[in-house]
Design a protein around this motif. Sequence first.
Motif, mmCIF file in Angstrom:
data_model
loop_
_atom_site.group_PDB
_atom_site.id
_atom_site.type_symbol
_atom_site.label_atom_id
_atom_site.label_comp_id
_atom_site.label_asym_id
_atom_site.label_seq_id
_atom_site.Cartn_x
_atom_site.Cartn_y
_atom_site.Cartn_z
ATOM 1 N N TYR A 20 6.657 0.967 -7.913
ATOM 2 C CA TYR A 20 5.814 1.846 -8.356
ATOM 3 C C TYR A 20 6.511 3.439 -8.873
ATOM 4 O O TYR A 20 7.334 3.498 -8.399
ATOM 5 N N ALA A 21 5.504 4.098 -9.379
ATOM 6 C CA ALA A 21 5.959 5.603 -9.846
ATOM 7 C C ALA A 21 6.276 6.217 -8.874
ATOM 8 O O ALA A 21 7.230 7.040 -8.650
ATOM 9 N N THR A 22 5.532 6.140 -7.529
ATOM 10 C CA THR A 22 5.601 6.838 -6.411
ATOM 11 C C THR A 22 5.619 6.183 -5.086
ATOM 12 O O THR A 22 4.876 5.176 -5.196
ATOM 13 N N ALA A 23 6.038 6.922 -4.131
ATOM 14 C CA ALA A 23 5.866 5.969 -2.672
ATOM 15 C C ALA A 23 4.451 5.945 -2.054
ATOM 16 O O ALA A 23 4.110 4.900 -1.653
ATOM 17 N N ASP A 24 3.517 7.137 -2.564
ATOM 18 C CA ASP A 24 2.041 6.822 -2.307
ATOM 19 C C ASP A 24 1.445 5.801 -2.810
ATOM 20 O O ASP A 24 0.880 5.018 -2.327
ATOM 21 N N GLU A 25 1.992 5.494 -4.232
ATOM 22 C CA GLU A 25 1.356 4.235 -5.003
ATOM 23 C C GLU A 25 1.787 3.154 -4.258
ATOM 24 O O GLU A 25 0.935 2.031 -3.785
ATOM 25 N N ALA A 26 2.885 2.813 -3.686
ATOM 26 C CA ALA A 26 3.410 1.853 -2.955
ATOM 27 C C ALA A 26 2.653 1.668 -1.857
ATOM 28 O O ALA A 26 2.307 0.584 -1.299
ATOM 29 N N ARG A 27 2.560 2.627 -1.014
ATOM 30 C CA ARG A 27 1.613 2.511 0.179
ATOM 31 C C ARG A 27 0.280 1.977 0.044
ATOM 32 O O ARG A 27 0.012 1.148 0.664
ATOM 33 N N ASP A 28 -0.281 2.433 -0.977
ATOM 34 C CA ASP A 28 -1.606 2.116 -1.133
ATOM 35 C C ASP A 28 -1.808 0.626 -1.764
ATOM 36 O O ASP A 28 -2.627 0.079 -1.224
ATOM 37 N N ALA A 29 -0.747 0.280 -2.466
ATOM 38 C CA ALA A 29 -0.610 -1.281 -2.891
ATOM 39 C C ALA A 29 -0.372 -1.996 -1.779
ATOM 40 O O ALA A 29 -0.920 -3.237 -1.585
ATOM 41 N N VAL A 30 0.306 -1.805 -0.564
ATOM 42 C CA VAL A 30 0.239 -2.428 0.591
ATOM 43 C C VAL A 30 -1.265 -2.813 1.261
ATOM 44 O O VAL A 30 -1.285 -3.642 1.898
ATOM 45 N N ALA A 31 -1.918 -1.785 1.195
ATOM 46 C CA ALA A 31 -3.132 -1.789 1.661
ATOM 47 C C ALA A 31 -3.216 -1.990 3.290
ATOM 48 O O ALA A 31 -3.970 -2.849 3.576
ATOM 49 N N PRO A 32 -2.717 -0.946 4.058
ATOM 50 C CA PRO A 32 -2.876 -1.095 5.410
ATOM 51 C C PRO A 32 -4.154 -1.176 6.061
ATOM 52 O O PRO A 32 -4.823 -0.466 5.690
ATOM 53 N N SER A 33 -4.240 -1.860 7.015
ATOM 54 C CA SER A 33 -5.670 -1.920 7.700
ATOM 55 C C SER A 33 -5.501 -2.323 9.185
ATOM 56 O O SER A 33 -4.790 -3.342 9.341
#
Length: 268
Positions: free
Chosen positions: A140-153
């Motif tokens: 992804y473009a940024t680490a934030d986008e990558a974290r969002d893609a993991v969708a931690p719950s």
Amino acid sequence: MKKYLVLIGALLLLAACGGGNSSSNESSSTQESSVSSSSSTSQSKDSASSSTKESTSQSTTASSSAPVDNSADSQLQQTYPNEQLPAVSAVGAAQNISMAVQEQDNGLIVSYYNTDSKLPLNDPQLQNQTPIAQFQKTTYATADEARDAVAPSFDGDGQATDLGYGITGYRQSGAGSSFLEWQEGNWNLGVQASNINGEDPVPTAQQVVEYLETAFLPVPQDVGQISLSAVSGGYESNVVAWQVGNTVYKIMHTDALSSLQMAVSMNQ
């Protein structure tokens, strides 16, 4: 007196002639020995050269006759030598696993199929089949986008449930399903079970906790999410995803424990 002197002179002349012949014979013998030695050396060199050529020829023949590994996993490693991929043996019976790879602008997708025998990488026969597992690498473009893609719950408000080894899970129910969630390090883990079908998430969760006591998952940089099903289903029913920088790695499998084994194989 003169006769005596003539006799002595004749004897000296004969002696001188005899000495010359001896020297000549010695010289001839030396030359013959040198020629013989040179011939022997030449023959030795020719023999060694012939032996070396034969050895090289045999080595080349053996090398050319050695079997070439054209299996799908070997082709995959040769095509992507710098990519870390799950071990094929962790997917299932290695002799029955065939693979197809798809490149994307921002990553890579490897699909694994259970076949009667191993097929070459991207064999056309795989196009109409459903994979039993899949590995995805997405940048992804940024680490934030990558974290969002993991969708931690994670929800720790449910009923506390002992999963063994000092780990507590939290169980909730809703919409006909039961959800059992817990945390280990940077990983959020959860098991879903169908209340309608009388499924129980606890045994699967306990099996996972026990397995992870001796097997080690990759370490997420910030977050990792494991979402499992109490019973086997489609390959998307069990997901292991984690983030490293701006890259997300995702593994999916029809079987819960096999999805974890694939992820663990990438940490070895």
